[in-house]
Enzyme design. Structure first.
Site, PDB file in Angstrom:
ATOM      1  N   ASP A  56       1.616   2.339  11.119  1.00  0.00           N
ATOM      2  CA  ASP A  56       0.675   1.260  11.441  1.00  0.00           C
ATOM      3  C   ASP A  56       1.225  -0.131  11.147  1.00  0.00           C
ATOM      4  O   ASP A  56       0.557  -0.966  10.530  1.00  0.00           O
ATOM      5  CB  ASP A  56      -0.652   1.464  10.683  1.00  0.00           C
ATOM      6  CG  ASP A  56      -1.416   2.661  11.227  1.00  0.00           C
ATOM      7  OD1 ASP A  56      -1.411   2.860  12.456  1.00  0.00           O
ATOM      8  OD2 ASP A  56      -1.991   3.418  10.417  1.00  0.00           O
TER       9      ASP A  56
ATOM     10  N   LYS B 204      10.647  -5.281  16.913  1.00  0.00           N
ATOM     11  CA  LYS B 204      11.288  -5.308  15.596  1.00  0.00           C
ATOM     12  C   LYS B 204      12.302  -4.189  15.494  1.00  0.00           C
ATOM     13  O   LYS B 204      12.028  -3.063  15.916  1.00  0.00           O
ATOM     14  CB  LYS B 204      10.185  -5.102  14.546  1.00  0.00           C
ATOM     15  CG  LYS B 204      10.624  -5.229  13.137  1.00  0.00           C
ATOM     16  CD  LYS B 204      10.371  -6.630  12.616  1.00  0.00           C
ATOM     17  CE  LYS B 204      10.968  -6.873  11.258  1.00  0.00           C
ATOM     18  NZ  LYS B 204      12.439  -7.003  11.293  1.00  0.00           N
TER      19      LYS B 204
ATOM     20  N   SER C 200       9.626  -5.079   5.797  1.00  0.00           N
ATOM     21  CA  SER C 200       9.979  -6.164   6.723  1.00  0.00           C
ATOM     22  C   SER C 200       8.708  -6.799   7.286  1.00  0.00           C
ATOM     23  O   SER C 200       8.634  -8.019   7.471  1.00  0.00           O
ATOM     24  CB  SER C 200      10.814  -5.627   7.885  1.00  0.00           C
ATOM     25  OG  SER C 200      12.173  -5.584   7.535  1.00  0.00           O
TER      26      SER C 200
ATOM     27  N   HIS D 181       7.043  -3.268  24.589  1.00  0.00           N
ATOM     28  CA  HIS D 181       6.342  -4.545  24.394  1.00  0.00           C
ATOM     29  C   HIS D 181       4.843  -4.338  24.217  1.00  0.00           C
ATOM     30  O   HIS D 181       4.076  -5.279  24.417  1.00  0.00           O
ATOM     31  CB  HIS D 181       6.612  -5.464  25.588  1.00  0.00           C
ATOM     32  CG  HIS D 181       8.038  -5.916  25.659  1.00  0.00           C
ATOM     33  ND1 HIS D 181       8.705  -6.134  26.844  1.00  0.00           N
ATOM     34  CD2 HIS D 181       8.942  -6.174  24.681  1.00  0.00           C
ATOM     35  CE1 HIS D 181       9.953  -6.513  26.591  1.00  0.00           C
ATOM     36  NE2 HIS D 181      10.109  -6.539  25.287  1.00  0.00           N
ATOM     37  N   HIS D 182       4.420  -3.122  23.879  1.00  0.00           N
ATOM     38  CA  HIS D 182       2.965  -2.905  23.742  1.00  0.00           C
ATOM     39  C   HIS D 182       2.398  -3.720  22.589  1.00  0.00           C
ATOM     40  O   HIS D 182       1.210  -4.011  22.561  1.00  0.00           O
ATOM     41  CB  HIS D 182       2.644  -1.409  23.553  1.00  0.00           C
ATOM     42  CG  HIS D 182       3.050  -0.861  22.220  1.00  0.00           C
ATOM     43  ND1 HIS D 182       4.354  -0.632  21.876  1.00  0.00           N
ATOM     44  CD2 HIS D 182       2.330  -0.526  21.127  1.00  0.00           C
ATOM     45  CE1 HIS D 182       4.421  -0.169  20.629  1.00  0.00           C
ATOM     46  NE2 HIS D 182       3.195  -0.101  20.158  1.00  0.00           N
TER      47      HIS D 182
ATOM     48  N   LYS E  57      16.207  -2.686  18.826  1.00  0.00           N
ATOM     49  CA  LYS E  57      17.417  -2.439  18.028  1.00  0.00           C
ATOM     50  C   LYS E  57      18.552  -3.277  18.585  1.00  0.00           C
ATOM     51  O   LYS E  57      18.585  -3.543  19.795  1.00  0.00           O
ATOM     52  CB  LYS E  57      17.808  -0.958  18.095  1.00  0.00           C
ATOM     53  CG  LYS E  57      18.665  -0.528  16.932  1.00  0.00           C
ATOM     54  CD  LYS E  57      17.804  -0.257  15.717  1.00  0.00           C
ATOM     55  CE  LYS E  57      18.609   0.042  14.485  1.00  0.00           C
ATOM     56  NZ  LYS E  57      17.705   0.435  13.371  1.00  0.00           N
TER      57      LYS E  57
HETATM   58  P1  NAD Z   1      24.957   1.377   4.992  1.00  0.00           P
HETATM   59  O1  NAD Z   1      25.977   0.766   5.866  1.00  0.00           O
HETATM   60  O2  NAD Z   1      24.458   0.594   3.834  1.00  0.00           O
HETATM   61  O3  NAD Z   1      25.471   2.783   4.397  1.00  0.00           O
HETATM   62  C1  NAD Z   1      25.906   3.863   5.153  1.00  0.00           C
HETATM   63  C2  NAD Z   1      26.835   4.719   4.283  1.00  0.00           C
HETATM   64  O4  NAD Z   1      27.173   5.914   4.997  1.00  0.00           O
HETATM   65  C3  NAD Z   1      28.144   4.026   3.912  1.00  0.00           C
HETATM   66  O5  NAD Z   1      28.372   4.150   2.524  1.00  0.00           O
HETATM   67  C4  NAD Z   1      29.190   4.796   4.737  1.00  0.00           C
HETATM   68  O6  NAD Z   1      30.468   4.828   4.113  1.00  0.00           O
HETATM   69  C5  NAD Z   1      28.558   6.168   4.814  1.00  0.00           C
HETATM   70  N1  NAD Z   1      29.064   6.983   5.921  1.00  0.00           N
HETATM   71  C6  NAD Z   1      29.426   6.605   7.163  1.00  0.00           C
HETATM   72  N2  NAD Z   1      29.830   7.660   7.891  1.00  0.00           N
HETATM   73  C7  NAD Z   1      29.734   8.715   7.085  1.00  0.00           C
HETATM   74  C8  NAD Z   1      30.014  10.105   7.260  1.00  0.00           C
HETATM   75  N3  NAD Z   1      30.458  10.587   8.419  1.00  0.00           N
HETATM   76  N4  NAD Z   1      29.786  10.934   6.200  1.00  0.00           N
HETATM   77  C9  NAD Z   1      29.327  10.466   5.034  1.00  0.00           C
HETATM   78  N5  NAD Z   1      29.043   9.163   4.818  1.00  0.00           N
HETATM   79  C10 NAD Z   1      29.249   8.305   5.828  1.00  0.00           C
HETATM   80  O7  NAD Z   1      23.775   1.802   5.981  1.00  0.00           O
HETATM   81  P2  NAD Z   1      22.244   2.028   5.637  1.00  0.00           P
HETATM   82  O8  NAD Z   1      21.529   0.744   5.869  1.00  0.00           O
HETATM   83  O9  NAD Z   1      22.125   2.711   4.341  1.00  0.00           O
HETATM   84  O10 NAD Z   1      21.814   3.014   6.824  1.00  0.00           O
HETATM   85  C11 NAD Z   1      22.014   4.411   6.742  1.00  0.00           C
HETATM   86  C12 NAD Z   1      21.106   5.094   7.753  1.00  0.00           C
HETATM   87  O11 NAD Z   1      19.744   4.740   7.467  1.00  0.00           O
HETATM   88  C13 NAD Z   1      21.335   4.709   9.204  1.00  0.00           C
HETATM   89  O12 NAD Z   1      21.038   5.818  10.023  1.00  0.00           O
HETATM   90  C14 NAD Z   1      20.284   3.639   9.446  1.00  0.00           C
HETATM   91  O13 NAD Z   1      19.939   3.507  10.813  1.00  0.00           O
HETATM   92  C15 NAD Z   1      19.136   4.209   8.626  1.00  0.00           C
HETATM   93  N6  NAD Z   1      18.116   3.216   8.248  1.00  0.00           N
HETATM   94  C16 NAD Z   1      18.458   2.106   7.536  1.00  0.00           C
HETATM   95  C17 NAD Z   1      17.451   1.211   7.180  1.00  0.00           C
HETATM   96  C18 NAD Z   1      17.736   0.012   6.319  1.00  0.00           C
HETATM   97  O14 NAD Z   1      16.767  -0.662   5.901  1.00  0.00           O
HETATM   98  N7  NAD Z   1      18.965  -0.308   5.986  1.00  0.00           N
HETATM   99  C19 NAD Z   1      16.132   1.424   7.597  1.00  0.00           C
HETATM  100  C20 NAD Z   1      15.816   2.586   8.312  1.00  0.00           C
HETATM  101  C21 NAD Z   1      16.834   3.473   8.636  1.00  0.00           C
END
Ligand code: NAD
Length: 468
Positions: A98, A69, A360, A63-64, A105
């Site tokens: 920044d 988010k 975002s 909460h700093h 989460k």
């Molecule tokens: P998503 O659900 O759109 O896509 C994830 C994909 O990974 C899917 O196609 C799924 O079938 C595949 N997958 C799942 N398990 C798998 C495995 N064992 N091997 C290969 N493929 C596999 O999710 P996303 O939003 O693209 O998020 C992906 C990663 O990025 C996560 O770690 C998430 O926390 C991170 N991330 C997402 C965002 C965002 O804006 N969406 C932002 C920052 C970080």
């Protein structure tokens, strides 16, 4: 298999970096700890009339700065440890780029494939209702966003539920990653993948680092492999391809494919949509085991699926020279050390996938300002540019073509400004992290990124009133 749970992994990285900072044990413990952890269970009625108990979490790590988010994840693997780890990463990520938010989460322990759209809507709305009841959502409190398994559709349901229950002028700012018509922003869907590309480009421009891994500078001509063709993986690949890099391997849920001559991304996505799988795509070889693309030959490996994919078990076999962490926590702490010893350059998640939260932040600003970026200035700029071009034409023999006029007199719209803001943020943040690596004579960017985050958050806590 690594013996550390995800939250512990994150804290191992934190502890390694904390030694380089001036903060004492107590303050470091305060930065590290998750401030609030909310575990909720609620019933949902399935389409067939059955009632099922659903389990979810929302963790506010720090909460700093407010609001906090962080995305909401739908996966059968979601648990408290994972949500705490991801919330902590959000605090560090926001500090590194920044963005003035604390980290949070959320997660619901479901596999989206097992539910219909109307069931997912009921689950999302009920979860939102539970967050509202306990004060875990609001434009100035805690603002969710999409993550693994969620997207604009779910964010739209969240906003609608919030608006039905709250008389809040700034309601649209209670969640980001929404459809444009509901206060979303152009460029948010692709933001994380776009940021991943900008970050890789920055890293590939550093001659010393490229010399170290035995590659030329620049993205063009480099080969890459992606794990996870979802939102982040698809967009990162798209921008890498546009910049002249070659996609040669893909790992998805159903297995790994490889083609050293290059894989056409758009065709592959269409093929998967049609057949439900990447296996059997034109000219590709199917690798033996599902995750084998992680250990195949390439310049850049981009894990973009889930955490703990590169572990003590497979790190020794990784052949990539650069690991670009698009997913959160894809490399375990022990694997990180093994890769460093092998001379692999790791571009860490806390920096590399921050594009989503950066845009975002722009969306949240747009929603509390109640005005679209560029709305007040686009036409004014265009008219001014045209007048300048007219003067140039009048004092010279030069006549601009229609195309030149369109390019030169283009006023920036929302997408242009968002993209430019994202690019600027990713470049500046990379520079900050690289400077810290140099200043502390470190051999990795992850520790440098953590030092950067701890220093920024620590100062906030030093100046915070600790109430008796
Ligand atoms: P998503 O659900 O759109 O896509 C994830 C994909 O990974 C899917 O196609 C799924 O079938 C595949 N997958 C799942 N398990 C798998 C495995 N064992 N091997 C290969 N493929 C596999 O999710 P996303 O939003 O693209 O998020 C992906 C990663 O990025 C996560 O770690 C998430 O926390 C991170 N991330 C997402 C965002 C965002 O804006 N969406 C932002 C920052 C970080």
């Amino acid at each position: 298999m690594s013996t550390y749970k995800f939250y512990e992994q994150v804290n191992k990285n934190f502890d390694k970096a904390a030694k380089y900072t001036r903060f004492d044990k107590g303050l470091l413990a305060q930065i590290k700890i998750c401030n609030t952890v909310y575990h909720v269970t609620f019933p949902v009625r399935r389409d067939n009339g059955d009632i099922e108990v659903i389990e979810g979490w929302r963790v506010e790590h720090s909460h700093h700065k407010l609001p906090t988010k962080g995305g909401i994840r739908y996966s059968h693997k979601v648990d408290e440890d994972e949500t705490m780890a991801l919330a902590s990463l959000m605090s560090y990520k926001c500090a590194i780029v920044d963005v003035p938010f604390g980290g949070a989460k959320g997660g619901i322990k479901i596999s989206t494939r097992d539910y219909t759209e109307s069931e997912l809507e009921r689950i999302t709305r009920r979860y939102t209702y539970e967050l509202i009841k306990k004060g875990f959502i609001g434009p100035g409190v805690d603002v969710p966003a999409p993550d693994y398994g969620t997207g604009a559709r779910e964010m739209g349901w969240i906003l609608d539920t919030y608006r039905q229950m709250k008389d809040d002028l700034n309601a649209e700012a209670c969640v980001t990653g929404k459809p444009i018509q509901m206060g979303g922003i152009r460029g948010r869907t692709e933001a994380t993948g776009r940021g991943v590309y900008f970050g890789i480009r920055e890293a590939c421009n550093v001659k010393k680092d490229m010399d170290m891994v035995g590659l030329d500078t620049g993205v063009e001509g480099k080969t890459f492999i992606i794990q996870g063709l979802g939102n982040v993986g698809y967009h990162a690949s798209k921008y890498m391809e546009e910049a002249g890099a070659k996609l040669i391997g893909v790992a998805e849920y159903e297995g790994s494919i490889y083609d050293e001559n290059g894989i056409d991304l758009e065709k592959l996505v269409a093929f998967r949509k049609e057949t439900g799988s990447i296996i059997g795509f034109e000219n590709t070889t199917t690798l033996k085991k599902r995750d084998d693309a992680l250990i195949a030959e390439c310049d850049i490996l981009i894990p973009a699926a889930l955490e703990s994919q590169i572990t003590g078990d497979n790190a020794a076999d990784v052949k990539a020279k650069i690991i670009a962490e698009a997913a959160n926590g894809p490399t375990t702490a022990d694997a990180h050390e093994m890769l460093l010893e092998k001379g692999v350059l790791i571009i860490p998640d806390t920096y590399l996938n921050a594009g989503g939260v950066v845009v975002s932040y722009f969306e949240w600003l747009k929603d509390i300002q109640h005005v679209r970026y560029g709305r007040m200035s686009k036409r004014f700029d265009e008219t001014s540019f045209k007048k300048i071009l007219e003067v140039i034409e009048n004092i010279s023999d030069r006549k601009f073509t229609e195309e030149e006029l369109e390019n030169l007199a283009h006023g920036a719209g929302e997408y242009d400004l968002v993209d430019s803001g994202l690019e600027e943020t990713m470049i500046t943040a990379y520079q900050q992290v690289a400077d810290i690596r140099k200043e502390y004579k470190l051999d990795d960017l992850r520790t440098a990124a953590f030092i950067n985050a701890i220093n920024k958050i620590g100062i906030m806590y030093e100046h915070m009133g600790i109430f008796p």
